[in-house]
Design a protein around this motif. Sequence first.
Motif, PDB file in Angstrom:
ATOM      1  N   MET A 136      16.697 -24.169  26.529  1.00 39.14           N
ATOM      2  CA  MET A 136      16.103 -24.832  25.077  1.00 39.14           C
ATOM      3  C   MET A 136      17.863 -25.370  24.213  1.00 39.14           C
ATOM      4  O   MET A 136      18.566 -24.880  23.922  1.00 39.14           O
ATOM      5  N   PRO A 137      18.032 -26.772  24.144  1.00 39.43           N
ATOM      6  CA  PRO A 137      19.244 -26.881  23.590  1.00 39.43           C
ATOM      7  C   PRO A 137      18.943 -25.986  21.546  1.00 39.43           C
ATOM      8  O   PRO A 137      17.805 -25.944  20.936  1.00 39.43           O
ATOM      9  N   VAL A 138      20.523 -26.389  21.374  1.00 39.62           N
ATOM     10  CA  VAL A 138      20.127 -25.141  20.065  1.00 39.62           C
ATOM     11  C   VAL A 138      19.698 -25.999  18.778  1.00 39.62           C
ATOM     12  O   VAL A 138      19.497 -26.063  18.517  1.00 39.62           O
ATOM     13  N   ARG A 139      20.045 -27.474  18.376  1.00 38.37           N
ATOM     14  CA  ARG A 139      19.532 -27.557  17.685  1.00 38.37           C
ATOM     15  C   ARG A 139      17.696 -28.408  17.403  1.00 38.37           C
ATOM     16  O   ARG A 139      17.159 -28.238  16.840  1.00 38.37           O
ATOM     17  N   LEU A 140      17.136 -28.259  19.250  1.00 33.39           N
ATOM     18  CA  LEU A 140      15.712 -27.964  19.213  1.00 33.39           C
ATOM     19  C   LEU A 140      15.992 -26.834  18.690  1.00 33.39           C
ATOM     20  O   LEU A 140      14.086 -26.461  17.499  1.00 33.39           O
ATOM     21  N   LYS A 141      16.019 -25.669  19.080  1.00 33.64           N
ATOM     22  CA  LYS A 141      15.572 -24.759  18.507  1.00 33.64           C
ATOM     23  C   LYS A 141      16.292 -23.962  16.736  1.00 33.64           C
ATOM     24  O   LYS A 141      15.230 -23.213  16.152  1.00 33.64           O
ATOM     25  N   LYS A 142      16.506 -24.769  16.585  1.00 31.81           N
ATOM     26  CA  LYS A 142      16.784 -24.240  15.071  1.00 31.81           C
ATOM     27  C   LYS A 142      16.148 -25.490  14.231  1.00 31.81           C
ATOM     28  O   LYS A 142      15.750 -24.869  13.224  1.00 31.81           O
ATOM     29  N   PHE A 143      15.129 -26.032  14.826  1.00 31.16           N
ATOM     30  CA  PHE A 143      14.328 -27.349  14.490  1.00 31.16           C
ATOM     31  C   PHE A 143      12.965 -26.561  13.988  1.00 31.16           C
ATOM     32  O   PHE A 143      12.335 -26.852  13.297  1.00 31.16           O
ATOM     33  N   ILE A 144      12.668 -26.472  15.889  1.00 28.57           N
ATOM     34  CA  ILE A 144      11.224 -25.303  15.571  1.00 28.57           C
ATOM     35  C   ILE A 144      11.225 -24.280  14.915  1.00 28.57           C
ATOM     36  O   ILE A 144      10.353 -23.582  14.112  1.00 28.57           O
ATOM     37  N   GLY A 145      12.248 -23.266  14.533  1.00 27.31           N
ATOM     38  CA  GLY A 145      12.686 -22.363  13.601  1.00 27.31           C
ATOM     39  C   GLY A 145      12.442 -22.747  11.961  1.00 27.31           C
ATOM     40  O   GLY A 145      11.981 -21.828  11.274  1.00 27.31           O
ATOM     41  N   ILE A 146      13.545 -23.782  11.896  1.00 23.64           N
ATOM     42  CA  ILE A 146      12.758 -24.328  10.616  1.00 23.64           C
ATOM     43  C   ILE A 146      11.376 -24.705   9.266  1.00 23.64           C
ATOM     44  O   ILE A 146      10.747 -24.097   9.100  1.00 23.64           O
ATOM     45  N   VAL A 147      10.948 -24.955  10.982  1.00 25.04           N
ATOM     46  CA  VAL A 147       9.344 -25.327  10.790  1.00 25.04           C
ATOM     47  C   VAL A 147       8.572 -24.290  10.528  1.00 25.04           C
ATOM     48  O   VAL A 147       7.711 -24.362   9.936  1.00 25.04           O
ATOM     49  N   LEU A 148       9.264 -23.441  11.167  1.00 24.61           N
ATOM     50  CA  LEU A 148       8.302 -22.633  11.821  1.00 24.61           C
ATOM     51  C   LEU A 148       8.374 -21.365  10.156  1.00 24.61           C
ATOM     52  O   LEU A 148       7.365 -20.711   9.704  1.00 24.61           O
ATOM     53  N   ILE A 149       9.342 -21.288   9.962  1.00 19.73           N
ATOM     54  CA  ILE A 149       9.954 -20.968   8.357  1.00 19.73           C
ATOM     55  C   ILE A 149       9.216 -21.422   7.489  1.00 19.73           C
ATOM     56  O   ILE A 149       8.537 -20.430   6.404  1.00 19.73           O
ATOM     57  N   VAL A 150       9.080 -22.047   7.437  1.00 15.47           N
ATOM     58  CA  VAL A 150       8.416 -23.445   6.452  1.00 15.47           C
ATOM     59  C   VAL A 150       6.955 -23.089   5.809  1.00 15.47           C
ATOM     60  O   VAL A 150       6.724 -22.756   5.652  1.00 15.47           O
ATOM     61  N   ALA A 151       6.465 -23.140   7.933  1.00 18.15           N
ATOM     62  CA  ALA A 151       5.256 -22.903   7.713  1.00 18.15           C
ATOM     63  C   ALA A 151       4.310 -21.595   7.214  1.00 18.15           C
ATOM     64  O   ALA A 151       3.308 -21.135   6.832  1.00 18.15           O
ATOM     65  N   LEU A 152       5.218 -20.798   7.442  1.00 17.25           N
ATOM     66  CA  LEU A 152       4.880 -19.488   7.427  1.00 17.25           C
ATOM     67  C   LEU A 152       5.500 -19.079   5.921  1.00 17.25           C
ATOM     68  O   LEU A 152       4.334 -18.473   5.525  1.00 17.25           O
TER      69      LEU A 152
ATOM     70  N   ILE B  42      14.407 -16.098  12.909  1.00 16.98           N
ATOM     71  CA  ILE B  42      15.944 -16.160  12.418  1.00 16.98           C
ATOM     72  C   ILE B  42      16.930 -15.738  13.528  1.00 16.98           C
ATOM     73  O   ILE B  42      17.492 -16.671  14.033  1.00 16.98           O
ATOM     74  N   LYS B  43      16.144 -15.152  13.920  1.00 11.56           N
ATOM     75  CA  LYS B  43      17.467 -13.726  15.378  1.00 11.56           C
ATOM     76  C   LYS B  43      16.721 -14.318  16.383  1.00 11.56           C
ATOM     77  O   LYS B  43      18.029 -14.177  17.236  1.00 11.56           O
ATOM     78  N   TRP B  44      15.418 -15.038  16.689  1.00  8.83           N
ATOM     79  CA  TRP B  44      15.133 -15.955  17.787  1.00  8.83           C
ATOM     80  C   TRP B  44      15.974 -16.798  17.696  1.00  8.83           C
ATOM     81  O   TRP B  44      16.573 -17.886  19.016  1.00  8.83           O
ATOM     82  N   MET B  45      16.250 -17.616  16.948  1.00  9.53           N
ATOM     83  CA  MET B  45      16.736 -19.382  16.244  1.00  9.53           C
ATOM     84  C   MET B  45      18.564 -19.052  17.093  1.00  9.53           C
ATOM     85  O   MET B  45      18.949 -19.781  17.771  1.00  9.53           O
ATOM     86  N   ALA B  46      19.002 -18.137  16.494  1.00  9.71           N
ATOM     87  CA  ALA B  46      20.520 -17.873  17.175  1.00  9.71           C
ATOM     88  C   ALA B  46      20.988 -16.798  18.038  1.00  9.71           C
ATOM     89  O   ALA B  46      21.304 -16.415  18.208  1.00  9.71           O
ATOM     90  N   GLY B  47      19.944 -16.933  19.055  1.00  9.44           N
ATOM     91  CA  GLY B  47      19.738 -16.207  19.922  1.00  9.44           C
ATOM     92  C   GLY B  47      21.259 -16.381  20.935  1.00  9.44           C
ATOM     93  O   GLY B  47      21.824 -17.576  20.605  1.00  9.44           O
ATOM     94  N   PRO B  48      20.887 -15.898  22.458  1.00  6.80           N
ATOM     95  CA  PRO B  48      22.102 -16.413  22.660  1.00  6.80           C
ATOM     96  C   PRO B  48      22.506 -17.739  23.180  1.00  6.80           C
ATOM     97  O   PRO B  48      20.876 -18.490  23.533  1.00  6.80           O
ATOM     98  N   VAL B  49      23.271 -18.102  22.849  1.00  9.53           N
ATOM     99  CA  VAL B  49      23.557 -19.772  23.432  1.00  9.53           C
ATOM    100  C   VAL B  49      23.392 -19.808  25.069  1.00  9.53           C
ATOM    101  O   VAL B  49      24.791 -19.279  25.715  1.00  9.53           O
ATOM    102  N   GLN B  50      23.577 -20.903  25.815  1.00 13.70           N
ATOM    103  CA  GLN B  50      23.651 -21.250  27.222  1.00 13.70           C
ATOM    104  C   GLN B  50      24.956 -22.149  27.158  1.00 13.70           C
ATOM    105  O   GLN B  50      24.841 -23.254  26.702  1.00 13.70           O
ATOM    106  N   LYS B  51      26.052 -21.592  27.463  1.00 13.36           N
ATOM    107  CA  LYS B  51      26.844 -22.197  27.898  1.00 13.36           C
ATOM    108  C   LYS B  51      26.761 -23.000  29.264  1.00 13.36           C
ATOM    109  O   LYS B  51      25.629 -23.163  30.332  1.00 13.36           O
ATOM    110  N   ASN B  52      27.702 -24.514  29.298  1.00 15.38           N
ATOM    111  CA  ASN B  52      27.430 -24.874  29.979  1.00 15.38           C
ATOM    112  C   ASN B  52      28.695 -24.524  31.354  1.00 15.38           C
ATOM    113  O   ASN B  52      29.541 -24.751  31.201  1.00 15.38           O
TER     114      ASN B  52
END
Length: 72
Positions: free
Chosen positions: A1-17, A60-70
């Motif tokens: 999953m792309p990092v930007r998408l992961k962070k966007f989903i995380g921000i939406v989840l935190i605001v909803a939470l 936040i831990k999920w959002m900052a998880g391991p980044v997959q390198k190309n």
Amino acid sequence: MPVRLKKFIGIVLIVALVMLYALLATTIATLTLAQSPWWVHFLYFLLSGVLWVVPAMLIIKWMAGPVQKNRP
């Protein structure tokens, strides 16, 4: 999953939470603490004000998880 998408989903989840948690905590306080002394209100809001941090930390831990390198 792309990092930007992961962070966007995380921000939406935190605001909803935060919104749902605040509504739930206030509703519980209104229904159960009406005749309680001030110190019970203080303890309830102190604990409920800190408790939302636990699920937010997990998000936040999920959002900052391991980044997959190309790999080439």
